[in-house]
Design an enzyme around this catalytic site. Structure first.
Site, PDB file in Angstrom:
ATOM      1  N   ALA A 128      -3.031  -4.610  -1.413  1.00  5.90           N
ATOM      2  CA  ALA A 128      -4.450  -4.457  -1.077  1.00  5.90           C
ATOM      3  C   ALA A 128      -4.741  -2.998  -0.733  1.00  5.90           C
ATOM      4  CB  ALA A 128      -4.827  -5.376   0.091  1.00  5.90           C
ATOM      5  N   THR A 130      -7.455  -1.026  -3.011  1.00  3.15           N
ATOM      6  CA  THR A 130      -8.800  -0.704  -3.485  1.00  3.15           C
ATOM      7  C   THR A 130      -9.883  -1.249  -2.555  1.00  3.15           C
ATOM      8  OG1 THR A 130      -8.003  -0.787  -5.756  1.00  3.15           O
ATOM      9  CG2 THR A 130     -10.373  -0.913  -5.435  1.00  3.15           C
ATOM     10  N   ILE A 161      -8.457  -7.631  -5.550  1.00  2.00           N
ATOM     11  CA  ILE A 161      -7.068  -7.837  -5.137  1.00  2.00           C
ATOM     12  C   ILE A 161      -6.439  -8.986  -5.920  1.00  2.00           C
ATOM     13  CG2 ILE A 161      -5.520  -8.228  -3.196  1.00  2.00           C
ATOM     14  CD1 ILE A 161      -7.243  -5.579  -3.173  1.00  2.00           C
ATOM     15  N   GLU A 246       4.157   0.785 -11.119  1.00  3.46           N
ATOM     16  CA  GLU A 246       2.965  -0.017 -11.412  1.00  3.46           C
ATOM     17  C   GLU A 246       2.360   0.427 -12.741  1.00  3.46           C
ATOM     18  OE1 GLU A 246      -1.519  -1.133  -9.727  1.00  3.46           O
ATOM     19  OE2 GLU A 246      -0.253   0.263  -8.603  1.00  3.46           O
ATOM     20  N   ARG A 247       2.242   1.733 -12.932  1.00  6.36           N
ATOM     21  CA  ARG A 247       1.644   2.243 -14.160  1.00  6.36           C
ATOM     22  C   ARG A 247       2.557   2.025 -15.358  1.00  6.36           C
ATOM     23  NH1 ARG A 247      -0.566   7.344 -10.625  1.00  6.36           N
ATOM     24  NH2 ARG A 247      -2.505   6.324  -9.978  1.00  6.36           N
TER      25      ARG A 247
END
Length: 387
Positions: A128, A130, A161, A246-247
Site C-alpha cells: 500500500a 499509492t 491497492i 516489481e518492474r
C-alpha cells in the site's frame, strides 16, 4: 519464442514445467468463470504455495525456494500469462511486492510468524503505497504515522491497492516526520489488515477483473512500533529497493501476455478462412504476425539480459535501474502492440468476451501505468544515465 540456452539450467525448466501443469490443472478450467465473477477462491494461494510459486526470491528459512532468481520469475510469468488473466496473476502474486520489505527489513520474530504464513499461502500480503493525491509521486505521500509510546497511530488513505480487500497484511508507506519534505521522513510499516480503524472499498476497473483492487482508509489505526520495516524515516530506500523486481515482474508478465496474444492470433490465422483461403495465406496477415514476432523477440532478449544482470551484484547500480525502466516500457509497448494486432486479426471474435486477447487488450493500460507510468520510467532512466 526461443529462450537463449546460455541463461538457463535444468532446474529453471523443471520449475517452469511445474507451473505449466499448475496453470493447466488449477487455472484454465475456471478462468472465464473467475473473470466474470471478478474474484477467485482463496484456496488457490495454498495450491500455488505447494508448487513453490509463492516462494521465489524469499529466504528458505521462512518457506522460500532456495537458489531461485529472475529467470524463475520470467519463466513462471510466461506460464501464468497463458491464462490471459492479468487480474488473477496480480492478486495471486500480490505478495511479490508486499512481502519483500518484510523479508529484507522485518525482525526475525515477524518473519517467523507473518512471512511464513504468507509464503505458505495461509495469509495474503498487499503493498500500500499509492495515494489518491500522489499517483506515481511516492515522495508526495501524505499518510501519517505518529509515534505514541510503543505504537504508531496511522491516518490517511491508499488507493489502487491490489489484494486490498482480502489481504491480511499491508506493507504501508507512511510519513513519520510530518515536517520533512519529499522522500525524507518516510517509513514503512507492516499493518494487520484487520486492525480497528481500517475501512476498505472495492474499486471497479477497466481490466484486471479477477483482481481484488481497493481503496483503503486508515483512521487512527494503532500499529506496534516493532512493525517498523527498516529504520524510521528511511522508508524511501525500502520502497526503491522493492521497485526493481516489481518492474521486472511487470515486464516479464507483459511479455507473457503479448506472447499469448501472438499465439492465439497465429492459431486463428491458421484455421480461419476468408475469400477461399486461410488468413495466414494473406500477405497482410503474415506481415502483422511477423511484426508481433519481431517485438517479442527483441523484448525477450532484453528481459534475459536484465535477468542476468539482476543476478550479478557487480552489475547493480544506476545503469541497471535505467535498463529496468527501459525494459518495462519496451515490454508494455510490446504487450500493447500484440494485444491490438491480435484483436484485429481475430476480427469480430477478438471483440467477444472469453478470448484471451480480448481480456489482455483490456489489461494493457494497467501494466503501462502500474509500478511507475511510462513517463515516470523515462524520466527516472534519464536521471540514472546522468542526463
Amino acid at each position: 519464442m526461443k529462450h537463449n540456452p546460455i541463461y538457463y539450467t535444468d532446474q529453471h525448466f523443471a520449475f517452469a514445467d511445474s507451473v505449466r501443469k499448475f496453470v493447466q490443472k488449477e487455472l484454465m478450467p475456471h478462468i472465464n468463470e473467475w473473470e466474470e465473477a471478478e474474484t477467485f477462491p482463496k484456496e488457490l494461494y495454498q495450491k500455488a504455495a505447494e508448487i513453490g510459486l509463492l516462494g521465489i526470491g524469499f529466504d528458505e528459512r521462512y518457506g522460500g525456494i532456495p537458489e531461485t532468481d529472475a529467470f524463475h520469475v520470467l519463466l513462471s510469468s510466461i506460464e501464468l500469462a497463458k491464462t490471459g488473466s492479468g487480474g488473477l496473476c496480480a492478486s495471486l502474486l500480490s505478495h511479490s511486492i508486499g512481502a519483500p520489505p518484510i523479508n529484507h527489513f522485518a525482525s526475525d520474530e515477524i518473519k517467523e510468524t507473518v512471512l511464513t504464513q504468507i509464503l505458505a499461502g495461509e495469509k495474503i500480503s498487499a503493498l500500500a503505497i499509492t495515494e489518491p493525491s500522489g499517483g506515481s509521486d511516492v515522495a508526495a505521500l501524505k499518510t501519517k504515522a505518529l509515534r505514541d509510546g510503543d505504537d504508531y497511530i496511522v491516518s490517511g488513505e491508499k488507493t489502487f491497492i491490489t489484494s486490498g480487500i482480502r489481504a491480511d497484511y499491508y506493507t504501508v508507506a507512511v510519513r513519520t516526520d510530518v515536517d520533512a519534505k519529499g522522500p525524507n521522513g518516510i517509513s514503512m510499516l507492516l499493518i494487520d489488515a484487520h486492525s480497528k480503524g481500517i475501512s476498505k472499498s472495492k474499486l471497479d476497473k477497466m481490466g484486471w477483473w479477477a483482481s481484488d483492487t481497493a481503496h483503503l482508509h486508515f483512521d487512527q489505526v494503532r500499529v506496534p512500533a516493532h512493525h517498523l520495516l527498516g529504520a524510521e524515516n528511511m522508508g524511501f530506500l525500502v520502497i526503491m529497493n522493492n521497485f526493481n523486481m516489481e518492474r521486472f515482474f511487470l515486464a516479464a508478465s507483459s511479455f507473457g501476455f503479448a506472447l499469448t496474444c501472438y499465439e492465439e492470433a497465429l492459431e486463428w490465422a491458421r484455421e480461419r478462412k476468408t475469400f477461399g483461403k486461410r488468413l495466414l495465406d494473406h500477405q497482410v496477415v503474415r506481415h502483422k504476425l511477423v511484426d508481433m514476432a519481431t517485438r517479442l523477440t527483441t523484448t525477450l532478449a532484453l528481459l534475459e539480459d536484465t535477468a542476468y544482470r539482476l543476478g550479478k551484484p557487480e552489475m547493480q547500480g544506476n545503469e541497471l535501474i535505467a535498463q529496468i525502466c527501459m525494459l518495462k516500457n519496451v515490454a508494455t509497448q510490446t504487450m500493447q502492440f500484440c494485444a491490438d494486432a491480435a484483436v484485429q486479426t481475430l476480427g469480430g471474435m477478438g471483440f467477444m468476451r472469453g478470448t484471451k486477447s480480448e481480456r489482455i487488450y483490456r489489461d494493457v493500460k494497467v501494466n503501462m501505468i502500474g509500478g511507475g507510468a511510462e513517463e515516470i520510467m523515462k524520466d527516472l532512466a534519464s536521471r540514472q544515465l546522468g542526463y
